[in-house]
Design a protein around this motif. Structure first.
Motif: not given
Length: 138
Positions: A67-71, A87-88, A97-98, A131-132
């Motif tokens: 969902i995050v990747i699609d957004k 992303y990985k 990884g994002l 989270f960085i």
């Protein structure tokens, strides 16, 4: 009759919006009670609110990263590539990884230089990942 009550679209929208700001179903029910004046005026029960929250989580399930990747892909298209992300994934397709930089973050970097922030709540997330957040100009 209580057994025939269903959550209205307004209830579901309110719960969804409350979830965006990390307000769970029980607290959302209490907040809505304050808006409506009493629990009887809410038009649904706290259990129905909790069940809806449970059902949403079940529907999302293991697809939260998708969902995050699609957004992010949608944002990238809308902003004509001024929103950047990479992303990985591991061999099983799990997100490992994002990275993202929104237009404001990229502009801030161009003005102020390096920007680096750490999320101090990493121990509270579901995956226990750090989270960085940082932004760069590519």
């Amino acid at each position: 009759m209580k057994c025939n009550r269903k959550l209205s679209f307004a209830h579901k929208s309110f719960l969804f919006d409350a979830g965006k700001v990390n307000i769970g179903p029980t607290r959302a029910y209490s907040v809505l009670k304050e808006f409506c004046g009493s629990f009887e005026n809410v038009g649904a029960s706290a259990t129905e609110f909790k069940n809806f929250g449970r059902d949403v989580k079940a529907r999302i399930g293991e697809h939260d990263a998708d969902i995050v990747i699609d957004k992010f892909k949608m944002k990238q298209g809308i902003t004509k590539n001024s929103f950047y992300f990479e992303y990985k994934q591991d061999v099983e397709g799990h997100l490992t990884g994002l990275f993202w930089a929104d237009p404001i973050g990229r502009k801030n970097y161009s003005i102020f230089g390096d920007v680096l922030a750490f999320d101090a709540t990493y121990r509270t997330n579901r995956y226990c990942h750090k989270f960085i957040f940082f932004s760069i100009i590519l």
